[in-house]
Scaffold this active site. Sequence first.
Site, mmCIF file in Angstrom:
data_model
loop_
_atom_site.group_PDB
_atom_site.id
_atom_site.type_symbol
_atom_site.label_atom_id
_atom_site.label_comp_id
_atom_site.label_asym_id
_atom_site.label_seq_id
_atom_site.Cartn_x
_atom_site.Cartn_y
_atom_site.Cartn_z
ATOM 1 N N ASP A 12 0.841 -1.206 0.000
ATOM 2 C CA ASP A 12 0.000 0.000 0.000
ATOM 3 C C ASP A 12 0.876 1.256 0.000
ATOM 4 O O ASP A 12 1.682 1.462 0.924
ATOM 5 C CB ASP A 12 -0.879 0.043 1.264
ATOM 6 C CG ASP A 12 -2.005 -0.986 1.253
ATOM 7 O OD1 ASP A 12 -2.176 -1.681 0.233
ATOM 8 O OD2 ASP A 12 -2.712 -1.071 2.282
ATOM 9 N N ASN A 42 -4.781 -8.292 5.307
ATOM 10 C CA ASN A 42 -5.297 -7.612 6.505
ATOM 11 C C ASN A 42 -6.240 -8.515 7.300
ATOM 12 O O ASN A 42 -6.183 -8.566 8.529
ATOM 13 C CB ASN A 42 -6.076 -6.347 6.121
ATOM 14 C CG ASN A 42 -5.212 -5.317 5.431
ATOM 15 O OD1 ASN A 42 -3.989 -5.322 5.585
ATOM 16 N ND2 ASN A 42 -5.826 -4.425 4.668
ATOM 17 N N GLU A 137 -10.485 -9.671 -4.389
ATOM 18 C CA GLU A 137 -9.267 -9.087 -4.989
ATOM 19 C C GLU A 137 -8.399 -10.141 -5.668
ATOM 20 O O GLU A 137 -7.255 -9.854 -6.008
ATOM 21 C CB GLU A 137 -8.463 -8.322 -3.926
ATOM 22 C CG GLU A 137 -9.152 -7.035 -3.494
ATOM 23 C CD GLU A 137 -8.322 -6.161 -2.564
ATOM 24 O OE1 GLU A 137 -7.332 -6.630 -1.977
ATOM 25 O OE2 GLU A 137 -8.676 -4.974 -2.422
ATOM 26 N N THR A 213 -22.272 -3.840 7.660
ATOM 27 C CA THR A 213 -21.610 -2.790 8.445
ATOM 28 C C THR A 213 -21.944 -1.440 7.811
ATOM 29 O O THR A 213 -21.920 -1.294 6.587
ATOM 30 C CB THR A 213 -20.084 -2.993 8.495
ATOM 31 O OG1 THR A 213 -19.571 -3.047 7.171
ATOM 32 C CG2 THR A 213 -19.713 -4.257 9.226
ATOM 33 N N GLY A 218 -23.033 1.784 12.874
ATOM 34 C CA GLY A 218 -22.843 0.466 13.476
ATOM 35 C C GLY A 218 -22.947 -0.700 12.507
ATOM 36 O O GLY A 218 -22.518 -0.605 11.362
ATOM 37 N N THR A 241 -8.677 3.003 6.520
ATOM 38 C CA THR A 241 -8.161 1.831 5.791
ATOM 39 C C THR A 241 -8.113 0.611 6.729
ATOM 40 O O THR A 241 -7.602 0.715 7.843
ATOM 41 C CB THR A 241 -6.738 2.105 5.248
ATOM 42 O OG1 THR A 241 -6.718 3.385 4.646
ATOM 43 C CG2 THR A 241 -6.312 1.054 4.235
ATOM 44 N N ASP A 245 -11.709 -4.765 7.335
ATOM 45 C CA ASP A 245 -10.949 -6.024 7.459
ATOM 46 C C ASP A 245 -10.809 -6.407 8.935
ATOM 47 O O ASP A 245 -10.884 -7.581 9.296
ATOM 48 C CB ASP A 245 -9.551 -5.866 6.841
ATOM 49 C CG ASP A 245 -9.632 -5.520 5.356
ATOM 50 O OD1 ASP A 245 -10.593 -5.965 4.710
ATOM 51 O OD2 ASP A 245 -8.747 -4.805 4.864
ATOM 52 N N SER A 283 -2.657 -0.707 11.928
ATOM 53 C CA SER A 283 -3.796 -0.202 12.705
ATOM 54 C C SER A 283 -4.615 -1.326 13.367
ATOM 55 O O SER A 283 -5.438 -1.056 14.225
ATOM 56 C CB SER A 283 -4.719 0.619 11.792
ATOM 57 O OG SER A 283 -5.442 -0.222 10.904
HETATM 58 O O1 RIB Z 1 -9.172 -2.880 2.979
HETATM 59 C C1 RIB Z 1 -7.995 -2.147 2.836
HETATM 60 C C2 RIB Z 1 -7.126 -2.728 1.765
HETATM 61 O O2 RIB Z 1 -7.766 -2.589 0.517
HETATM 62 C C3 RIB Z 1 -5.796 -2.032 1.597
HETATM 63 O O3 RIB Z 1 -4.809 -2.579 2.435
HETATM 64 C C4 RIB Z 1 -5.516 -2.153 0.109
HETATM 65 O O4 RIB Z 1 -4.405 -2.939 -0.192
HETATM 66 C C5 RIB Z 1 -6.792 -2.706 -0.491
HETATM 67 O O5 RIB Z 1 -6.704 -4.034 -0.778
#
Ligand code: RIB
Length: 294
Positions: A12, A42, A137, A213, A218, A241, A245, A283
Amino acid sequence: MKVLCFGSLNIDYTYQVDHFVQKGETILSKDLQVFPGGKGFNQSIALARAGLKTYMAGKIGTDGLFLKKLLEENNVNTDFIKVSAVEKTGNAIIQNDKDGDNCILLYGGTNQTITREHMDSVLSAFEKGDVLILQNEINDMGYLMEKAHEKGLKIVLNPSPMDEKIEQYPLDLVDIFLLNEVEGAQLLKKKDISFEEMISELWDKYNTTTILTVGEKGAYYKDQQMFFHQEAYVVKAVDTTAAGDTFTGYFLKEYFSGNIRNALQIASLASSIAVTRKGAYPSIPTMEEVKERL
Ligand code: RIB
């Protein structure tokens, strides 16, 4: 029960901007930081930090070897991650604005060149009752879902990022849907609908356990018997970000332990901690941190 997350691994590039760049505009960013990321990566970290033994499958180039190492340092099994000597690891260009919001441009790289042979060989190590967690993805997800279902694995789908391919997948094989309100509206092809109506209509359409979500409003949960709403924890967001996840990882850990109400609360709290910190992977809190805040 073994938990397999088959998904993306990204590098990222996070740019700090005043506002998101507009069409035809060139802006100077205030800062650039490079973080490990990818929704698969993540979510694997979040599952492991929540305390679940997690296996991650996916593909990287040699430029992404540090991602594999970080997974291992976080107790994620990486035996099913392939390394290509010639292709580049996927990456994300993330703009993070002054309100903590983000927008993301993806380059698929190795996440989009996963072969059916690789999928088959990973699935051969899992059996009926194990769980497969997917995002959107990687390539050829329909094949992966069909083969996993044939073996009796439970399928969890986070249809993010949403695109036209999602509806071509065998969504009737999904056991648990985790999605946000934008993805929900796209799947239902409806705007101007309340969140309660949205989760009910998603249930009617897919007839499967659904977790919706909705950011500051909430999260909602619905299955055959139960319906719950979980309030969000109010915090000052600096970077959203990987908040989704984090929610996914923590929710699933507690859900598999059998306590849905607790799963919603812990997942909301964990994602509220994630938005107060920059980056994706850095995070994501540990279970100890989340329990301290409870
Ligand atoms: O959900 C966040 C993620 O989405 C990022 O880390 C980025 O790489 C994308 O995949």
